[in-house]
Design an enzyme around this catalytic site. Structure first.
Site, short mmCIF file in Angstrom:
data_model
loop_
_atom_site.label_atom_id
_atom_site.label_comp_id
_atom_site.label_asym_id
_atom_site.label_seq_id
_atom_site.Cartn_x
_atom_site.Cartn_y
_atom_site.Cartn_z
N CYS A 17 6.32 -5.97 6.13
CA CYS A 17 5.44 -7.13 5.96
C CYS A 17 4.81 -7.20 4.57
O CYS A 17 3.93 -8.01 4.33
CB CYS A 17 4.35 -7.15 7.02
SG CYS A 17 3.23 -5.74 6.96
N ASP A 29 0.82 -1.21 0.00
CA ASP A 29 0.00 0.00 0.00
C ASP A 29 0.86 1.26 0.00
O ASP A 29 0.48 2.27 -0.61
CB ASP A 29 -0.94 0.00 1.21
CG ASP A 29 -2.23 -0.74 0.93
OD1 ASP A 29 -2.58 -0.88 -0.25
OD2 ASP A 29 -2.90 -1.18 1.89
#
Length: 749
Positions: free
Chosen positions: A669, A622
């Site tokens: 992550c 993102d």
């Protein structure tokens, strides 16, 4: 005019083959533009050539192949310049090249426009007339518009038929996504559903009690067969969780009760199942998150298996005698389980991604897989010789003997490397010069953590708690959530397990909390929803804290943080839930709390966040999307999504440096951490806590053993000085090739 253009585009898009599409196209354009000649040339960028595929008005003798280089003729000039050329007297232009076989000398005027798709020249579209005149602006605009509209349609048709072309220079090969590493070779075993929801006959009258009884029997039979399939795999203790998930999808809380409600409304069991499965599949398929999007395949697989039992009874699948490569429109976990492990050499799926359970199982079982190979013609494949390369995503049908010999050599080389990788998985992740790196897994279902158990991870770096919410038809209660979280924490005793709080909304709506927004990626999602719905948030927090009270290894991660106020409010609610539980269960410590840095605003709030939380986790997917303003699932701009973009690298470096100065632990992550080049980049930037898919852990630890941290630290200034994505990629290739991992960076990776 617009209606005619739309009709042409639709006709091309629905064509069965490229030859059919272009033959129809040139005739339609001649009619539309009232011109004497229309021709279409297809580009081969690798060879720098253009081949005449179809023409109306020129003479192309049967069996003749007409090609031009990008430096030849007016057509080559259009392709190389990537712009229209409009001439009244084409033959007097310096670039004109006469091809006598075409009788082109009869035509004076020439208009050619490039067909461009995603910055790639697919070909050139031309029209010609005998009269010496310049085509007017309306005619030129019409042809440019046609080329623009036709580009995606032609790209689609070209890809669908590329494997079956017999013309010179075309290969029987296809490219997809590397889903599981390795090389597979065998005969094609194609699985095509015997029945789909589209095959259902219409039913007007039903006996409701009889239909309910049929549904109950079919559910029981399907659940039994699913459990049996899970037990057939070579690693039942590590894979049973996936098949248990399939069983749970048929429970009352998932598909069961909604189907029963449809039956009570007068639908047959088959039509009720169709309605609920298609509605749920559509919701998951529309999601942005690649992991969640793949859960649609699980739902569809379970639904079709139940439909088969309802309609035609349980069917036995043919067991192959030879080594096979399993090929299907959408390979599922159940298809994999139906093939004897010793015979299954590879998996190829027209659809799917690395987040599918087919990919998860393939990696857990060590089976090479290539996914998203949309061009495969399934009906033409059964029994044909097949090679798949799980590193590059390349597939070869009926390969040449020389190519097959080379891949046999690579298979032997891969077998030797795999032994080293498995050995590396057993110990801690340590670099060549002795520096320790913590390697965690990403997960979203308890089945994922079951599969990952024993892979040598240092814990769970990201557990997506929204997945169970999305598979249910109501908000899961505190007790349900507690059991799930406690199970996940129990799989990693003494190791940190990071549960992300509910991250839904926008592109990930809950069936029972519909959200419609024009721009879901910038809308009501993540922490914004949970803070607006404190009752839901408190239930989840209590379930998490109860699991922590039992196991003591929980970390809580807050998603989509863009302000300090959001963190303060979340911590207030967490302390409230903790106080209430301590009052009922006795005192126990709060877990560590962290925030995700995925919204660019969070980069500038790190000093304030360091005063409130105990760790940071960077969501590189993102963060890249928001920094570059690119939706990676939008095919028009997906190629602009570049994790190695200099701006993304600068942001990652800034986050690591600030967190180091603040004494704030930081991990990554996102998907970048699990790829060899991304893993190497993050190490060079100073990251020492990385989270990835379970299948990537052993490979990452093996790679780390061959890398020198001091060399990577020395490489950092060069990486930060790069202003081009390709340049940065080449800088990263050097240490990987030097360490002997060039085989993981073959072309196409």
């Amino acid at each position: 005019m617009l209606t005619q253009l739309q009709r042409i585009v639709q006709q091309v898009n629905s064509a069965a083959s490229l030859d059919q599409a272009v033959s129809w196209l040139v005739n339609a354009i001649c009619e539309l533009m009232n011109t004497e000649v229309c021709s279409i040339y297809l580009a081969d960028a690798d060879a720098g050539q253009l081949q005449l595929l179809a023409t109306q008005g020129l003479t192309l003798p049967s069996g003749t192949i007409c090609t031009l280089s990008y430096q030849e003729g007016l057509v080559g000039l259009v392709a190389s310049r990537e712009e229209p050329i409009n001439l009244a007297d084409a033959q007097n232009h310096p670039a004109f090249k006469l091809i006598e076989a075409l009788n082109e000398e009869l035509f004076q005027s020439f208009l050619g426009v490039p067909i461009i798709y995603r910055r790639r020249v697919l070909g050139v579209l031309t029209v010609q007339q005998r009269d010496a005149r310049v085509f007017d602006s309306e005619e030129e605009a019409c042809l440019v518009t046609l080329a623009n509209q036709l580009a995606p349609a032609l790209a689609n048709v070209e890809e669908r038929t590329r494997l079956l072309r017999a013309q010179t220079g075309w290969k029987r090969s296809a490219t997809g996504l590397a889903g599981s590493p390795g090389i597979g070779m065998g005969s094609c075993l194609v699985r095509i559903p015997l029945m789909t929801f589209d095959d259902l006959p219409q039913v007007t009258q039903v006996d409701i009690d009889s239909e309910l009884a049929r549904f109950e029997r079919a559910v029981a039979t399907t659940q039994t067969s699913l459990r049996a399939l899970g037990e057939r795999l070579d690693l039942p203790s590590q894979t049973q969780g996936i098949f248990e998930l399939y069983v749970q999808l048929l429970s009352p809380a998932s598909l069961g009760d909604p189907v029963r409600a449809q039956i009570r409304n007068g639908q047959s069991a088959e039509w009720a199942l169709k309605a609920i499965v298609e509605e749920t599949v559509d919701k998951f398929s529309a999601m942005e998150d690649a992991y969640l999007k793949e859960r649609a395949a699980d739902l569809k697989d379970v639904g079709l298996r139940l439909l088969q039992v309802l309609s035609v009874g349980q069917l036995n699948k043919q067991i192959p005698d030879d080594d096979v490569v399993l090929v299907a429109d959408e390979v599922t976990a159940t298809m994999i389980a139906e093939v004897p492990r010793e015979r299954l050499k590879g998996i190829v799926s027209r659809r799917g991604s690395g987040h599918s359970h087919a990919a998860i199982l393939a990696r857990a079982l060590g089976i090479p897989a290539v996914l998203g190979v949309s061009s495969l013609p399934l009906t033409a494949l059964p029994g044909r010789r097949f090679i798949l390369d799980g590193y590059t995503g390349r597939c070869y049908i009926d390969p040449e003997p020389g190519l097959e010999r080379e891949y046999r050599r690579l298979i032997q080389e891969e077998a030797n490397i795999s032994k080293d990788v498995l050995t590396s998985a057993k110990g801690p992740a340590v670099s060549e010069d002795g520096e320790r790196v913590m390697v965690y897994i990403n997960a979203g279902l308890s089945a994922d953590t079951d599969v990952a158990a024993g892979q040598g991870a240092d814990g769970v770096g990201l557990y997506r708690t929204e997945v169970p919410f999305m598979l249910a038809n109501r908000f899961p209660g505190e007790e349900e959530q507690f059991r799930l979280y406690a199970h996940v924490l129990s799989r990693y005793p003494g190791l940190p397990v990071t549960l992300r709080t509910l991250d839904v909304g926008g592109d990930k709506p809950l069936p029972y909390l519909p959200i419609e927004e024009e721009n879901p990626f910038l809308g009501w999602r993540g922490i914004r929803i949970t803070l607006d719905q404190p009752d839901i948030f408190l239930i989840q927090l209590k379930a998490m804290l109860r699991a922590h009270q039992h196991h003591g290894n929980l970390q809580i991660l807050l998603p989509m943080i863009s302000s300090v106020a959001e963190v303060d409010e979340a911590l207030r609610l967490m302390k409230q839930a903790h106080f209430e539980l301590c009052d009922a269960l006795g005192e126990f410590p709060l877990p560590k709390v962290g925030v995700m840095v995925e919204v660019p605003a969070a980069l500038y709030l790190l000093p304030a966040l360091a005063e409130r939380v105990q760790f940071i986790s960077v969501g590189s997917n993102d963060l890249t999307q928001y920094l570059l303003a690119v939706d990676r699932n939008n095919p028009r701009v997906a190629e602009l999504f570049k994790p190695f973009h200099p701006a993304v690298v600068q942001a990652l470096a800034q986050i690591q440096q600030q967190c180091l100065a603040l004494g704030l632990p930081v991990s990554v992550c996102g998907e970048m951490a699990g790829e060899p080049m991304g893993f190497t980049l993050l190490l060079a930037l100073g990251y020492r806590h990385l989270s990835m898919n379970a299948s990537q852990v052993a490979r990452a630890k093996h790679l780390l053993k061959k890398l020198s941290m001091s060399d990577l630290v020395a490489l950092k200034p060069k990486l930060l000085a790069c202003l081009d994505t390709d340049e940065l990629s080449w800088q990263l290739r050097e240490p990987l090739s030097k360490a002997g991992f060039g085989h993981w960076l073959r072309a196409g990776r």
